[in-house]
Design a protein around this motif. Structure first.
Motif, mmCIF file in Angstrom:
data_model
loop_
_atom_site.group_PDB
_atom_site.id
_atom_site.type_symbol
_atom_site.label_atom_id
_atom_site.label_comp_id
_atom_site.label_asym_id
_atom_site.label_seq_id
_atom_site.Cartn_x
_atom_site.Cartn_y
_atom_site.Cartn_z
ATOM 1 N N LYS A 78 0.841 -1.278 0.105
ATOM 2 C CA LYS A 78 -0.495 -0.050 -0.078
ATOM 3 C C LYS A 78 1.124 1.059 0.067
ATOM 4 O O LYS A 78 1.765 1.519 0.874
ATOM 5 C CB LYS A 78 -0.879 0.047 1.132
ATOM 6 C CG LYS A 78 -1.629 -1.530 0.657
ATOM 7 C CD LYS A 78 -3.194 -1.108 2.169
ATOM 8 C CE LYS A 78 -2.654 -1.003 3.255
ATOM 9 N NZ LYS A 78 -3.182 -0.825 4.811
ATOM 10 N N GLU A 81 -12.894 6.649 9.685
ATOM 11 C CA GLU A 81 -12.418 6.375 8.898
ATOM 12 C C GLU A 81 -13.886 5.495 7.854
ATOM 13 O O GLU A 81 -14.212 5.561 7.852
ATOM 14 C CB GLU A 81 -12.834 4.314 9.957
ATOM 15 C CG GLU A 81 -11.566 4.742 10.456
ATOM 16 C CD GLU A 81 -11.699 3.413 12.058
ATOM 17 O OE1 GLU A 81 -12.440 1.425 11.192
ATOM 18 O OE2 GLU A 81 -10.911 2.833 12.363
ATOM 19 N N GLU A 135 -13.437 3.885 3.945
ATOM 20 C CA GLU A 135 -12.156 3.081 2.868
ATOM 21 C C GLU A 135 -13.691 2.808 1.799
ATOM 22 O O GLU A 135 -14.777 2.102 1.523
ATOM 23 C CB GLU A 135 -12.520 1.179 3.529
ATOM 24 C CG GLU A 135 -11.489 0.402 2.781
ATOM 25 C CD GLU A 135 -11.143 -0.665 3.330
ATOM 26 O OE1 GLU A 135 -10.569 -1.733 2.598
ATOM 27 O OE2 GLU A 135 -11.453 -0.931 4.696
ATOM 28 N N SER A 136 -12.878 2.609 0.696
ATOM 29 C CA SER A 136 -13.407 3.210 -0.853
ATOM 30 C C SER A 136 -12.644 2.352 -2.302
ATOM 31 O O SER A 136 -11.542 2.550 -1.674
ATOM 32 C CB SER A 136 -14.144 3.914 -1.037
ATOM 33 O OG SER A 136 -14.773 3.649 -2.353
ATOM 34 N N ASP A 137 -13.445 1.661 -2.949
ATOM 35 C CA ASP A 137 -12.689 0.571 -3.949
ATOM 36 C C ASP A 137 -12.736 1.848 -5.737
ATOM 37 O O ASP A 137 -12.119 1.803 -6.148
ATOM 38 C CB ASP A 137 -13.271 -0.401 -4.687
ATOM 39 C CG ASP A 137 -13.060 -1.230 -3.854
ATOM 40 O OD1 ASP A 137 -11.777 -1.282 -3.065
ATOM 41 O OD2 ASP A 137 -13.812 -2.375 -3.695
ATOM 42 N N CYS A 191 0.871 4.630 1.033
ATOM 43 C CA CYS A 191 0.850 5.698 1.839
ATOM 44 C C CYS A 191 1.837 7.298 2.252
ATOM 45 O O CYS A 191 2.985 6.994 2.110
ATOM 46 C CB CYS A 191 0.699 5.204 3.723
ATOM 47 S SG CYS A 191 0.040 3.547 3.991
ATOM 48 N N LYS A 211 -4.592 1.502 -1.488
ATOM 49 C CA LYS A 211 -4.100 0.675 -2.524
ATOM 50 C C LYS A 211 -3.644 0.344 -4.306
ATOM 51 O O LYS A 211 -4.609 0.689 -4.962
ATOM 52 C CB LYS A 211 -5.880 -0.374 -2.035
ATOM 53 C CG LYS A 211 -5.706 -0.548 -1.033
ATOM 54 C CD LYS A 211 -7.025 -1.269 -0.384
ATOM 55 C CE LYS A 211 -8.532 -0.634 -0.788
ATOM 56 N NZ LYS A 211 -9.859 -1.384 -0.635
ATOM 57 N N GLY A 261 -8.537 1.840 -5.169
ATOM 58 C CA GLY A 261 -9.219 1.934 -3.881
ATOM 59 C C GLY A 261 -8.415 3.181 -2.645
ATOM 60 O O GLY A 261 -6.621 3.112 -3.144
ATOM 61 N N THR A 298 -7.800 7.680 7.562
ATOM 62 C CA THR A 298 -8.961 7.616 9.204
ATOM 63 C C THR A 298 -8.603 9.138 9.316
ATOM 64 O O THR A 298 -7.300 9.693 8.766
ATOM 65 C CB THR A 298 -7.302 6.910 10.156
ATOM 66 O OG1 THR A 298 -7.661 5.484 9.415
ATOM 67 C CG2 THR A 298 -8.690 7.471 11.220
ATOM 68 N N GLN A 355 -7.819 3.213 1.605
ATOM 69 C CA GLN A 355 -8.392 3.858 2.798
ATOM 70 C C GLN A 355 -7.695 4.980 4.024
ATOM 71 O O GLN A 355 -6.800 5.423 4.008
ATOM 72 C CB GLN A 355 -7.522 2.540 4.012
ATOM 73 C CG GLN A 355 -8.011 0.744 3.273
ATOM 74 C CD GLN A 355 -7.451 -0.137 4.227
ATOM 75 O OE1 GLN A 355 -6.324 0.633 4.481
ATOM 76 N NE2 GLN A 355 -7.900 -1.102 3.580
ATOM 77 N N THR A 363 -11.185 5.741 -5.997
ATOM 78 C CA THR A 363 -11.097 6.722 -5.325
ATOM 79 C C THR A 363 -11.566 8.466 -4.934
ATOM 80 O O THR A 363 -11.003 9.075 -4.676
ATOM 81 C CB THR A 363 -8.807 7.099 -6.067
ATOM 82 O OG1 THR A 363 -8.974 7.558 -7.466
ATOM 83 C CG2 THR A 363 -8.425 5.378 -5.877
#
Length: 381
Positions: A227, A345, A347-349, A229, A381, A283, A287, A285, A351
């Motif tokens: 991933k 939080e 999260e998605s596929d 970041c 991702k 996708g 926070t 993630q 962007t």
């Protein structure tokens, strides 16, 4: 007497219908003449014969009373109308009734009358019913060129492309230096991911750590299990919350951008880096920390990069949602004059669901409220 009778009938006709006076003796039929007059009286003189005639209505008939100034008898010549003396003695009174005749024959068609004057305008008519749809008109002229529109939202990430052909061998490099104590990105170990040979994303780097990506405009990221970041500064401390937070009171629900919040302040990144990661990834993630002072988080709404509004409940229109773990939801019941925080939080596929603005709906009267939103992690991702 018959001649005198016909004379009187002529006089009555003249009197009732106002025709021209006759000259000489006029032959009339022996039958009663049909008249229709109102009550009237008229004097007459015909040769040596004079007197007056009175006509009156008798129901549907006409009664005629004749007084003459000469004597007459049945031997009077009907064709000699002027043989009597003017100074003759007063004659007798004759009363007769003229019966109403039957309906006459239809007359001939009259000539066309003159054109009448223009009449006055009539009253305005009632509104008519709506007409049917007309046929399509001719095409209009080509319009002027419009002004340039604003940039659109970022499109969805396309499928991963095929592996490219192997490139030609590059020239021989310079002698290496002592790399002891340097990171993998700085030392150039394994080449891919170093500053001199940036990777496309962390998906091609097997190790975790700090590496460089984007061969055309490299920048440093953290690789965590393939991933990618972004590196985030530690921007907020409890000691400087009051200077960084957005303060409000006596407001209705509002978007945080109306108080000066910007996407730049949230991500603290060059947009070109974000766009690169959004187009190269499948996708993300994310926070965040919602720091609150007298400001609950229950009515929070988030606007995404593609213009959708999401909440903590998904819907057919917005299938993704944000999650606030119960154990880290300190702003659920914000106590008065106490600084707390909640973890958010997403999260998605896709962007393009990255957040860009926040709607605050939990307003507590005239109490001073403060909010600050901190991005704590963003991995692609």
């Amino acid at each position: 007497m018959e001649g005198f009778r016909r004379l009187i009938i002529v006089l009555v006709l003249i009197f009732c219908d106002f025709s021209v006076m006759p000259i000489g003796c006029i032959e009339m039929p022996p039958e009663p003449t049909k008249l229709n007059c109102s009550d009237s009286s008229v004097s007459f003189r015909q040769g040596s014969l004079s007197g007056n005639v009175t006509a009156s209505k008798d129901g549907p008939n006409l009664r005629i009373k004749i007084k003459s100034k000469v004597a007459w008898n049945s031997s009077t010549n009907p064709s000699d109308c002027g043989s009597k003396e003017d100074n003759a003695t007063k004659g007798p009174v004759l009363t007769t009734t003229v019966e109403k005749g039957g309906k006459g024959e239809k007359g001939e068609k009259g000539e066309k009358g003159e054109r009448g004057e223009k009449g006055e305008n009539g009253e305005k008519g009632e509104r008519g019913e709506k007409g049917s749809l007309g046929s399509r008109g001719l095409d209009g002229a080509k319009g002027d060129k419009g002004v340039m529109g604003s940039p659109g939202n970022i499109g969805l990430t396309g499928p991963k492309g095929d592996k490219g052909d192997t490139g030609e061998q590059g020239p021989k490099g310079e002698n290496g230096k002592d790399c002891e104590g340097l990171s993998a990105a700085e030392s150039g170990l394994n080449n891919v991911g170093s500053k001199s040979m940036p990777a496309y994303t962390c998906s091609s780097i097997p190790d975790d750590g700090s590496f460089y990506i984007n061969p055309s405009r490299s920048f440093e990221v953290n690789c965590e299990g393939y991933k990618t970041c972004i590196k985030l500064p530690d921007r907020l401390r409890s000691s400087n919350f009051n200077t960084s937070a957005y303060e409000f009171k006596d407001k209705k629900g509002f978007w945080l951008s109306t108080l000066g919040f910007t996407v730049k302040k949230l991500y603290d990144q060059d947009f070109s880096r974000l766009l690169y990661l959004m187009t190269k990834s499948e996708g993300f993630q994310l926070t965040m920390k919602y720091h609150c002072f007298n400001s609950p988080v229950e009515s929070l709404r988030i606007m995404t990069w593609n213009g959708n509004i999401i909440s903590n409940i998904s819907s057919p229109k917005t299938p993704i949602k944000f999650v606030i773990p119960e154990k880290s939801n300190g702003c659920k019941d914000a106590k008065k004059n106490e600084l707390k925080s909640s973890t958010i939080e997403i999260e998605s596929d896709i962007t393009s669901y990255l957040p860009v603005d926040f709607y605050l709906g939990d307003i507590i009267g005239d109490t001073i409220q403060k909010v600050y939103i901190e991005l704590t992690s963003l991995c692609f991702k």
